[in-house]
Design an enzyme around this catalytic site. Sequence first.
Site, mmCIF file in Angstrom:
data_model
loop_
_atom_site.group_PDB
_atom_site.id
_atom_site.type_symbol
_atom_site.label_atom_id
_atom_site.label_comp_id
_atom_site.label_asym_id
_atom_site.label_seq_id
_atom_site.Cartn_x
_atom_site.Cartn_y
_atom_site.Cartn_z
ATOM 1 N N ASP A 12 70.922 71.317 63.393
ATOM 2 C CA ASP A 12 72.316 71.709 63.189
ATOM 3 C C ASP A 12 73.027 70.832 62.166
ATOM 4 O O ASP A 12 73.621 71.330 61.199
ATOM 5 C CB ASP A 12 73.086 71.657 64.512
ATOM 6 C CG ASP A 12 72.766 72.844 65.414
ATOM 7 O OD1 ASP A 12 71.688 73.437 65.235
ATOM 8 O OD2 ASP A 12 73.583 73.163 66.282
ATOM 9 N N ARG A 92 80.504 60.920 74.529
ATOM 10 C CA ARG A 92 81.197 61.555 73.400
ATOM 11 C C ARG A 92 82.465 60.820 72.942
ATOM 12 O O ARG A 92 82.688 60.683 71.738
ATOM 13 C CB ARG A 92 81.525 63.018 73.730
ATOM 14 C CG ARG A 92 80.312 63.908 73.944
ATOM 15 C CD ARG A 92 79.177 63.634 72.990
ATOM 16 N NE ARG A 92 78.155 64.667 73.030
ATOM 17 C CZ ARG A 92 76.872 64.452 72.805
ATOM 18 N NH1 ARG A 92 76.452 63.224 72.550
ATOM 19 N NH2 ARG A 92 76.002 65.440 72.830
ATOM 20 N N ASP A 121 81.402 69.674 74.500
ATOM 21 C CA ASP A 121 81.449 68.577 73.531
ATOM 22 C C ASP A 121 82.516 68.757 72.470
ATOM 23 O O ASP A 121 83.102 67.784 71.998
ATOM 24 C CB ASP A 121 80.082 68.407 72.870
ATOM 25 C CG ASP A 121 79.102 67.638 73.746
ATOM 26 O OD1 ASP A 121 79.561 66.993 74.708
ATOM 27 O OD2 ASP A 121 77.895 67.677 73.469
ATOM 28 N N SER A 177 67.335 72.766 74.834
ATOM 29 C CA SER A 177 67.937 71.667 74.078
ATOM 30 C C SER A 177 68.016 70.436 74.958
ATOM 31 O O SER A 177 68.065 70.526 76.189
ATOM 32 C CB SER A 177 69.337 72.055 73.577
ATOM 33 O OG SER A 177 70.228 72.201 74.667
#
Length: 408
Positions: A12, A92, A121, A177
């Site tokens: 990504d 995060r 996220d 993932s």
Amino acid sequence: MKIVLAYSGGLDTSVIVKWLKETYDAEIVTFAADVGQEEELKGLDKKALKTGASKHYTLDLVEEFARDFIYPMIRANAIYEGQYYLGTSIARPLIAKAQVAIAKKEKADTVAHGATGKGNDQCRFELTYMALAPNLQIIAPWKIEAYRELFPGRAEMIAYCAKHKIPVEASLKKPYSMDRNLLHISYEAGILEDPWFDPTTKANKAMFKLSVAPEDAPDKPEYVEIDFVQGNAVAVNGKKLTPGGVLKALNKLGGKHGIGRVDLVENRFVGMKSRGVYETPGGTILMQAHRQVESLTLDREVLHLRDGFIPKYAELVYNGFWFAPEREMLQAMVDESQRYVTGTVRLKLYKGNIITCGRKSKYSLYDDKIASMEGVKSWYNQSDATGFIRLNGLRLRARNLAQGGPKA
């Protein structure tokens, strides 16, 4: 235009570097955070520069992550929806904080991330940007329709990388993932989107990285002692360690004994339900050990009051409000409660189980003379309980006499 991109070097963000540069005619600075994922970060700078970045940063944030983010959350005993230890959630805001610092250093006007528009996220990154640097512009490619039209799936992204000679190690065969840091590994998407799918079978269990299956764990239990000072673990088996060192040691022990696996369907902030599978070996041990020291040292009403706020605290972390005033207020209350949470806990680890085998503290509120049933004299008078119960039963008697009492 100068953009600082949160960069992992995966499919990504490798695509996003090139796309941002071409779409906005911008200078791209990439940033990767080492938060204990133990994945190969070496060579990311060369890869980012080859992909189109003008500069790259890789920062070691492991100890800051443990000390300033994981430990405050452990002091609060925060678990989301009773199961999730918030491993991705708590990383995060730290990553976004460091990204903002780089943006200020580089005099960039924009920050960007590769989080999807369906997940949590995006909230965690962007709420942190807004809290720490409200004037920065934010670009989230997955929420831009033109980007989604160009890349409807992984096949198109892989083809784009091949066309532009962008080095990526990605294939269409990866069935899920994964996100890893010092506190946990999370697995989601792909084959895991079916909540009936069992990843623990012999055919599927190779997915797990941090822990063995409980049935494959050693047949002999192992004891571990953890020392706490004011709610923070400071030593494992008598060896003083940094916060990061504590988690690394407990991850190794927990993983060896199949501890910390969770499979749940959770409620995302954006509204949908999502299935996730998690490994949190060290964090699970640490949370139980912390609870045991609190059981000795916290006043009943303080403990109950603090516990009443755990769901709210966990929700704030999960939703991305780490830098919000209400989380800071709750943290101040939590930390005040931890002044005497100092002591040692002994645990037994065995085939996925954590068994408490002892706890002690110089600040213990446990009085064996008062608690004893063996006729030991103390300043507790059992006769006092008669009046105590009569007063607490007064309203129950009144209700029965005036209104007929409860349905029984």
